[in-house]
Write a protein that holds these residues in place. Sequence first.
Motif, PDB file in Angstrom:
ATOM      1  N   ILE A   1      17.052  14.135 -19.967  1.00 37.78           N
ATOM      2  CA  ILE A   1      18.460  13.764 -19.835  1.00 37.78           C
ATOM      3  C   ILE A   1      18.668  13.026 -18.512  1.00 37.78           C
ATOM      4  O   ILE A   1      18.252  13.500 -17.457  1.00 37.78           O
ATOM      5  N   TYR A   2      19.319  11.869 -18.595  1.00 37.49           N
ATOM      6  CA  TYR A   2      19.611  11.066 -17.404  1.00 37.49           C
ATOM      7  C   TYR A   2      21.107  11.199 -17.104  1.00 37.49           C
ATOM      8  O   TYR A   2      21.946  10.778 -17.907  1.00 37.49           O
ATOM      9  N   THR A   3      21.411  11.805 -15.943  1.00 39.36           N
ATOM     10  CA  THR A   3      22.803  12.075 -15.588  1.00 39.36           C
ATOM     11  C   THR A   3      23.235  11.229 -14.408  1.00 39.36           C
ATOM     12  O   THR A   3      22.588  11.254 -13.357  1.00 39.36           O
TER      13      THR A   3
ATOM     14  N   TYR B   1      25.564  10.356 -11.212  1.00 34.22           N
ATOM     15  CA  TYR B   1      26.407  10.991 -10.201  1.00 34.22           C
ATOM     16  C   TYR B   1      27.055   9.864  -9.407  1.00 34.22           C
ATOM     17  O   TYR B   1      26.366   9.139  -8.686  1.00 34.22           O
TER      18      TYR B   1
ATOM     19  N   ASP C   1      31.984  11.571 -12.845  1.00 34.21           N
ATOM     20  CA  ASP C   1      31.158  11.162 -13.969  1.00 34.21           C
ATOM     21  C   ASP C   1      31.525   9.739 -14.381  1.00 34.21           C
ATOM     22  O   ASP C   1      32.334   9.064 -13.729  1.00 34.21           O
TER      23      ASP C   1
END
Length: 268
Positions: free
Chosen positions: A65-67, A69, A109
């Motif tokens: 998963i690429y989150t 910020y 986000d």
Amino acid sequence: MIQPLIKYPDPTVRLISANVRFFNDELEQWITDIVDTMKSNDLEALSAILIGIQYNIIVLKEADIYTPYINSRMIKHSGMVTATERSIYYEGISVDVDRYETMTVIYEDIHGESHHRNFSGDLARTFQQQLDYCFGSTFVDRVDKEMKQRINDYLEYGLVADGGSCPTIFYRDRFKLGAKYLISGVALSSLVPFFVSEKVREWVYRIDLAVLAAIVALIVIYFFYAQYESRLYKQCTSCQTGNIIGTVAILAFQLAIVASAVFFWIKP
């Protein structure tokens, strides 16, 4: 789309990343480019500035998963751990760097919604590395003068000139640390009524009053000195203001709790 990574001696790494003020298709495309570049280079994290996008965007990979910020700020930290780091920017160099062991970050986000998250261990270190890049810094800004000179001598063109990067460790933190220690001491004194006589309890109460006054003084000194210190780095004054206010609010809340314990529990 895969983008080329910014690497030594490109001076772009010294630019201070601006806050994202829009949350639209362009932002989504930037994040897509960061993720594509990470996959192509097998990276666990990447700051936007390292592909030439001068905005405070960090993408972190956890599992698959690429989150993203966005507009990240560190508002709390504790502990210090030394470990060997390598840099995306300065290839072929590894040095021992001190980093916070745990940290709390506020960020937005992709839709502009605010969040906070606690990091610890390797993940905290990785995030701090990327946060450095957002503020025009690299790991060479965290080593002592001797090591910095050795790195400078090793590099073909020497270190890239400091473009006015924002430091991540400030002298004001000493006042904050002092206040936290005193708050902890007063909190421990709440055990006194269980073990001592009424006379000793009265002495402890008087000492606690003096310590509470010292804590208030440290918080006030921290606030005003922090304002002064942040103005020394005009490029990061705005981003530090939120950090300062948040720290003062947390300390004030902790102070209120221990003060209540002193007046309603320890007071004879």
